[in-house]
Structure formats: C-alpha cells, structure tokens
Design a protein around this motif. Structure first.
Motif, PDB file in Angstrom:
ATOM      1  N   HIS A 102       0.827  -1.208   0.000  1.00 14.71           N
ATOM      2  CA  HIS A 102       0.000   0.000   0.000  1.00 14.71           C
ATOM      3  C   HIS A 102       0.865   1.263   0.000  1.00 14.71           C
ATOM      4  N   PHE A 103       1.819   1.273  -0.902  1.00 19.75           N
ATOM      5  CA  PHE A 103       2.769   2.383  -0.979  1.00 19.75           C
ATOM      6  C   PHE A 103       2.109   3.649  -1.491  1.00 19.75           C
ATOM      7  N   LYS A 104       2.747   4.745  -1.170  1.00 17.22           N
ATOM      8  CA  LYS A 104       2.365   6.055  -1.695  1.00 17.22           C
ATOM      9  C   LYS A 104       3.543   6.577  -2.493  1.00 17.22           C
ATOM     10  N   ARG A 105       3.233   7.452  -3.423  1.00 14.07           N
ATOM     11  CA  ARG A 105       4.269   8.035  -4.262  1.00 14.07           C
ATOM     12  C   ARG A 105       4.291   9.546  -4.060  1.00 14.07           C
ATOM     13  N   ARG A 106       5.506  10.060  -3.878  1.00 11.51           N
ATOM     14  CA  ARG A 106       5.700  11.514  -3.803  1.00 11.51           C
ATOM     15  C   ARG A 106       6.550  11.916  -4.990  1.00 11.51           C
ATOM     16  N   THR A 107       6.048  12.835  -5.778  1.00  9.15           N
ATOM     17  CA  THR A 107       6.805  13.312  -6.927  1.00  9.15           C
ATOM     18  C   THR A 107       7.932  14.210  -6.442  1.00  9.15           C
ATOM     19  N   LEU A 108       9.161  13.867  -6.846  1.00  6.40           N
ATOM     20  CA  LEU A 108      10.326  14.664  -6.500  1.00  6.40           C
ATOM     21  C   LEU A 108      10.601  15.719  -7.563  1.00  6.40           C
ATOM     22  N   SER A 109      10.351  15.339  -8.811  1.00  9.55           N
ATOM     23  CA  SER A 109      10.530  16.295  -9.907  1.00  9.55           C
ATOM     24  C   SER A 109       9.754  15.811 -11.120  1.00  9.55           C
ATOM     25  N   SER A 110       9.404  16.756 -11.960  1.00 12.37           N
ATOM     26  CA  SER A 110       8.756  16.453 -13.225  1.00 12.37           C
ATOM     27  C   SER A 110       9.248  17.489 -14.225  1.00 12.37           C
ATOM     28  N   GLU A 111       9.769  17.009 -15.328  1.00 13.22           N
ATOM     29  CA  GLU A 111      10.357  17.902 -16.321  1.00 13.22           C
ATOM     30  C   GLU A 111       9.780  17.599 -17.694  1.00 13.22           C
ATOM     31  N   VAL A 112       9.155  18.584 -18.294  1.00 15.07           N
ATOM     32  CA  VAL A 112       8.648  18.457 -19.651  1.00 15.07           C
ATOM     33  C   VAL A 112       9.838  18.618 -20.589  1.00 15.07           C
ATOM     34  N   LEU A 113      10.060  17.623 -21.445  1.00 11.84           N
ATOM     35  CA  LEU A 113      11.216  17.637 -22.345  1.00 11.84           C
ATOM     36  C   LEU A 113      10.865  18.120 -23.747  1.00 11.84           C
ATOM     37  N   TRP A 114       9.573  18.175 -24.045  1.00 10.78           N
ATOM     38  CA  TRP A 114       9.128  18.623 -25.367  1.00 10.78           C
ATOM     39  C   TRP A 114       7.718  19.169 -25.261  1.00 10.78           C
ATOM     40  N   VAL A 115       7.459  20.244 -25.973  1.00 12.60           N
ATOM     41  CA  VAL A 115       6.139  20.861 -26.000  1.00 12.60           C
ATOM     42  C   VAL A 115       5.703  20.963 -27.458  1.00 12.60           C
ATOM     43  N   PRO A 116       4.516  20.445 -27.809  1.00 16.47           N
ATOM     44  CA  PRO A 116       4.041  20.590 -29.193  1.00 16.47           C
ATOM     45  C   PRO A 116       4.020  22.062 -29.597  1.00 16.47           C
ATOM     46  N   GLY A 117       4.448  22.305 -30.805  1.00 16.33           N
ATOM     47  CA  GLY A 117       4.452  23.672 -31.314  1.00 16.33           C
ATOM     48  C   GLY A 117       5.693  24.460 -30.955  1.00 16.33           C
ATOM     49  N   ALA A 118       6.637  23.830 -30.240  1.00 12.75           N
ATOM     50  CA  ALA A 118       7.881  24.515 -29.905  1.00 12.75           C
ATOM     51  C   ALA A 118       8.653  24.791 -31.190  1.00 12.75           C
ATOM     52  N   PRO A 119       9.454  25.854 -31.207  1.00 14.97           N
ATOM     53  CA  PRO A 119      10.237  26.150 -32.411  1.00 14.97           C
ATOM     54  C   PRO A 119      11.097  24.958 -32.815  1.00 14.97           C
ATOM     55  N   THR A 120      11.242  24.762 -34.119  1.00 11.27           N
ATOM     56  CA  THR A 120      12.019  23.634 -34.627  1.00 11.27           C
ATOM     57  C   THR A 120      13.335  24.121 -35.203  1.00 11.27           C
ATOM     58  N   THR A 121      14.246  23.197 -35.327  1.00 12.70           N
ATOM     59  CA  THR A 121      15.544  23.514 -35.930  1.00 12.70           C
ATOM     60  C   THR A 121      15.715  22.770 -37.241  1.00 12.70           C
ATOM     61  N   THR A 122      14.628  22.205 -37.752  1.00 11.72           N
ATOM     62  CA  THR A 122      14.731  21.382 -38.968  1.00 11.72           C
ATOM     63  C   THR A 122      14.005  22.023 -40.139  1.00 11.72           C
ATOM     64  N   GLY A 123      14.057  23.336 -40.232  1.00 14.40           N
ATOM     65  CA  GLY A 123      13.452  24.012 -41.373  1.00 14.40           C
ATOM     66  C   GLY A 123      11.943  23.935 -41.404  1.00 14.40           C
ATOM     67  N   GLY A 124      11.300  23.993 -40.252  1.00 12.19           N
ATOM     68  CA  GLY A 124       9.853  24.012 -40.221  1.00 12.19           C
ATOM     69  C   GLY A 124       9.204  22.667 -39.957  1.00 12.19           C
ATOM     70  N   MET A 125       9.921  21.571 -40.119  1.00 10.24           N
ATOM     71  CA  MET A 125       9.356  20.247 -39.834  1.00 10.24           C
ATOM     72  C   MET A 125       9.366  20.019 -38.323  1.00 10.24           C
ATOM     73  N   MET A 126       8.243  19.549 -37.804  1.00 17.44           N
ATOM     74  CA  MET A 126       8.180  19.267 -36.381  1.00 17.44           C
ATOM     75  C   MET A 126       8.937  17.969 -36.105  1.00 17.44           C
ATOM     76  N   THR A 127       9.872  18.055 -35.200  1.00 18.89           N
ATOM     77  CA  THR A 127      10.638  16.883 -34.792  1.00 18.89           C
ATOM     78  C   THR A 127      10.257  16.558 -33.360  1.00 18.89           C
ATOM     79  N   ILE A 128       9.837  15.331 -33.145  1.00 20.41           N
ATOM     80  CA  ILE A 128       9.458  14.893 -31.806  1.00 20.41           C
ATOM     81  C   ILE A 128      10.628  14.083 -31.246  1.00 20.41           C
ATOM     82  N   PRO A 129      11.146  14.458 -30.083  1.00 18.60           N
ATOM     83  CA  PRO A 129      12.274  13.718 -29.509  1.00 18.60           C
ATOM     84  C   PRO A 129      11.834  12.351 -28.984  1.00 18.60           C
ATOM     85  N   ASP A 130      12.815  11.509 -28.677  1.00 19.04           N
ATOM     86  CA  ASP A 130      12.514  10.173 -28.157  1.00 19.04           C
ATOM     87  C   ASP A 130      11.748  10.222 -26.840  1.00 19.04           C
TER      88      ASP A 130
END
Length: 163
Positions: A102-130
């Motif tokens: 019956h464990f509980k979880r406490r979030t220590l950190s949460s980091e968004v690594l990619w946001v849809p619509g973020a500027p791209t570096t591939t000439g306008g093509m949206m690149t989604i990271p792994d």
C-alpha cells in the motif's frame, strides 16, 4: 502523477487513447550493469550504512509500443522475500510486485522535455524527440519509510501513431 503506480496510469492511458486493441502494460527488463547509485537517491532512501540497494531498469510497453524507460533503485530489506523474488526473476512491474505494501508516491521532480508547437531547428518540420517527459518519484510505505526511488522517461510512443 494521478496514481502511485505508473503501470496503472499507463494502462488507463493506453486504453483511453486506443493505442492497441487490448491494452495491457507489460514490463520488459533491460539487463546489464546497474547504473551508479546517485548520492541524492541514497539520501532519499534513508539508507543505513551497509544496507543493500537493488536496481532494475525496465521499459513499460503497451503492445509493441515502449511508453516509458525507468530506472528503479529499491531497498530489498524493506520488501518481502516473495516480492524480491518477483523483482529478481520476472518482468513484473515494480508497483505491481509491491502493491500489497500500500505504498504512496511523492513526486520529487517532473520535467517536460518537449512541448508541441515549440520552435524547430529542422526548417519548419516538427521533430518529436525520443522522450517527452521525465519524472522522479519516491515510493514510501505507511509510516513514511522509503522503499524505492524511480526515474521514468516517457517516450514519444505514448502519443500513438503519427497522423
């Protein structure tokens, strides 16, 4: 972060987003040498001198989609023998193996690594990271004793097939 078990959350996500016809989350152990124990994890787990630490690296899959990569450091002496055996000998997700605590979880950190619509570096093509999101959580049993610290990286596969 809506449930102490990432496995449960991913099962709901997989079903709600129709990622596969019959959603079920499976853990696949990634074998190899353990990653070094970070000092912050040692402190968070409140390890006593000489206390052993277990380590598992798993990928959580829905069908053939890898939804997350996870590193899990845990304290075997704080689990039952049957739990340790499941963790050592099977691909069972950690949360399912220890759910009777019956464990509980406490979030220590949460980091968004990619946001849809973020500027791209591939000439306008949206690149989604792994990986799209990175969470760290500390699992504790009633009374507050830590049993595990996990780092989860959620993959782009969680988005489903491309349009």
């Amino acid at each position: 972060m809506s449930n102490p078990s990432a496995t449960v959350v991913l099962a709901h996500w997989c079903a709600a987003h129709h990622l596969v016809p019959e959603p079920q989350i499976v853990a696949r152990r990634v074998l190899g040498p353990p990653r070094p124990l970070p000092e912050r994890v040692r402190l968070n787990l409140r390890l006593k001198p000489g206390e052993a630490v277990g380590y598992r690296r798993v990928q959580l899959l829905c069908g053939d989609r890898i939804l997350s990569d996870a590193d899990n450091w845990y304290v075997p002496d704080r689990l039952t023998g049957a739990m340790n055996q499941r963790l050592d000998e099977t691909d069972m997700p950690f949360g399912l193996a220890v759910r009777s605590l019956h464990f509980k979880r406490r979030t220590l950190s949460s980091e968004v690594l990619w946001v849809p619509g973020a500027p791209t570096t591939t000439g306008g093509m949206m690149t989604i990271p792994d990986h799209l999101l990175r969470n760290e959580g500390l699992l504790t049993i009633p009374g507050g004793l830590p049993i595990s610290q996990v780092t989860e990286k959620y993959t782009a596969e969680i988005l489903g097939p491309p349009p």
